[in-house]
Design an enzyme around this catalytic site. Sequence first.
Site, PDB file in Angstrom:
ATOM      1  N   LYS A   1       0.839  -1.206   0.000  1.00  0.00           N
ATOM      2  CA  LYS A   1       0.000   0.000   0.000  1.00  0.00           C
ATOM      3  C   LYS A   1       0.872   1.254   0.000  1.00  0.00           C
ATOM      4  O   LYS A   1       2.051   1.206   0.379  1.00  0.00           O
ATOM      5  CB  LYS A   1      -0.942   0.011   1.201  1.00  0.00           C
ATOM      6  CG  LYS A   1      -1.658  -1.294   1.479  1.00  0.00           C
ATOM      7  CD  LYS A   1      -2.639  -1.732   0.401  1.00  0.00           C
ATOM      8  CE  LYS A   1      -3.326  -3.021   0.834  1.00  0.00           C
ATOM      9  NZ  LYS A   1      -4.169  -3.638  -0.168  1.00  0.00           N
TER      10      LYS A   1
HETATM   11  C1  LIG Z   1      -4.919  -4.919   0.795  1.00  0.00           C
HETATM   12  C2  LIG Z   1      -6.387  -4.966   0.913  1.00  0.00           C
HETATM   13  C3  LIG Z   1      -7.030  -5.587   1.992  1.00  0.00           C
HETATM   14  C4  LIG Z   1      -6.268  -6.392   3.010  1.00  0.00           C
HETATM   15  O1  LIG Z   1      -5.415  -5.609   3.785  1.00  0.00           O
HETATM   16  P1  LIG Z   1      -4.432  -6.332   4.837  1.00  0.00           P
HETATM   17  O2  LIG Z   1      -3.873  -5.189   5.613  1.00  0.00           O
HETATM   18  O3  LIG Z   1      -3.401  -7.045   4.028  1.00  0.00           O
HETATM   19  O4  LIG Z   1      -5.245  -7.250   5.655  1.00  0.00           O
HETATM   20  C5  LIG Z   1      -8.396  -5.508   2.074  1.00  0.00           C
HETATM   21  N1  LIG Z   1      -9.132  -4.858   1.149  1.00  0.00           N
HETATM   22  C6  LIG Z   1      -8.555  -4.242   0.099  1.00  0.00           C
HETATM   23  C7  LIG Z   1      -9.399  -3.503  -0.878  1.00  0.00           C
HETATM   24  C8  LIG Z   1      -7.167  -4.286  -0.065  1.00  0.00           C
HETATM   25  O5  LIG Z   1      -6.613  -3.681  -1.120  1.00  0.00           O
END
Ligand SMILES: *Cc1c(COP(=O)(O)O)cnc(C)c1O
Length: 397
Positions: free
Chosen positions: A202
């Site tokens: 992210k």
């Molecule tokens: C990355 C992501 C998640 C999961 O996030 P984590 O922190 O890895 O649990 C959930 N929803 C969306 C839309 C994502 O892009």
Amino acid sequence: MARSDENPGKGCAAPAEAPQATIALGAPTFGEEELARVQKVLASGWVAGQGPAGAELEAAFRSRVAATHAIAVSNCTAALHLVLLALGVGPGDEVIVADYTFPATGHSVLFVGAEPVFVDVRPDIWTLDPSAVAAAITPRTRGIIAVDAFGQCADYDELTALATERGLFLIEDAAAAAGATYRGRAAGTFGIASCFSFHGRKGMTCGEGGMITTGDEALAAAVRSMSAFGMESAFARQGREQLTVPVFSRLGYNYKLSDIHAAVALAQLAKLDTLLERRRSVARMYQELLGGLQGVVLPLSEADRETTWQSYVLTIEPGLSRDGIALALRAAGVQANIGTYASHLQPIYGGKQRCPVSESLFHRHLAIPMHASLSDADVQRVAEQVRIAVQRQKEQA
Ligand SMILES: *Cc1c(COP(=O)(O)O)cnc(C)c1O
């Protein structure tokens, strides 16, 4: 007189181009600030969760988003799980979920024993389609989880109105949306609660991490308690005069964010605007360099919302092989991948719904490198290789 470079010596191959490093699809941008903050936490001795660095991160995130409450957790999937638990969602309930997303969104509904009902997305910005939501509501529907697709907010005015009118909760999966806005408001302020991710892929990351923001005090208290075994936090208890023995009044999980991770997230939050600005300028460069390329539709950023450009995703027109283009890019040292998943096609969910737009995006989307450490030369090289790979596919089509 011959120039020396015209006649390479015997046994020498033709002058090879300098080997070019592979350009990564995504990469974190870390510096001295992260190290300095981690060092401070290590020296303090409070390395577990719910310590001073976590409290500082929550305060900084709350003020950045303009949310009333922020609760740091171990990841966004845990955040979604906790919010659904706090809302009392369980067996027999249906939750409407935007289909085009990483399957963590649908998984969180299964965690609480409820049924995810996948609903299709807009073909232009890939967020939950409000008109399709209305058609999917049944007497068992408890609420809606909208996803800020690749960091671009969903249609929150329409979704909020619909949720209010039908008595449903609305949750914002803002996993990739730290720093995004919709009609002047920050991602993290829509619905009853919003869930963020600080995973390594992210735009703002601490390796693994997450945050819940909410304006609802009872929900904030519930998720905080359930993120730490259903007990009162150690940070809140410390410094009291008498010995306070915590009481376990409800079932909780260990979904805390460690203070080491919080330190990294604090440094990232402090430079979020710089990171976002670089992503935006990379997006503008792609727009210029790839504009007009036949066979490819460039991503759309709506005028009333600012995306974080979590990913830069091309839509490959039918008739051209997305997979062929991705493989050609990889062979040329440019990482490329799918966009994200059509949840309803994943076997775990049982395949009860149809979401043709999401299904088509799942097969046609091509993510190309997007992160804040890309140089202008990197972006130019990616764009050039995309043009070459698309041209080759056209010749083969
Ligand atoms: C990355 C992501 C998640 C999961 O996030 P984590 O922190 O890895 O649990 C959930 N929803 C969306 C839309 C994502 O892009």
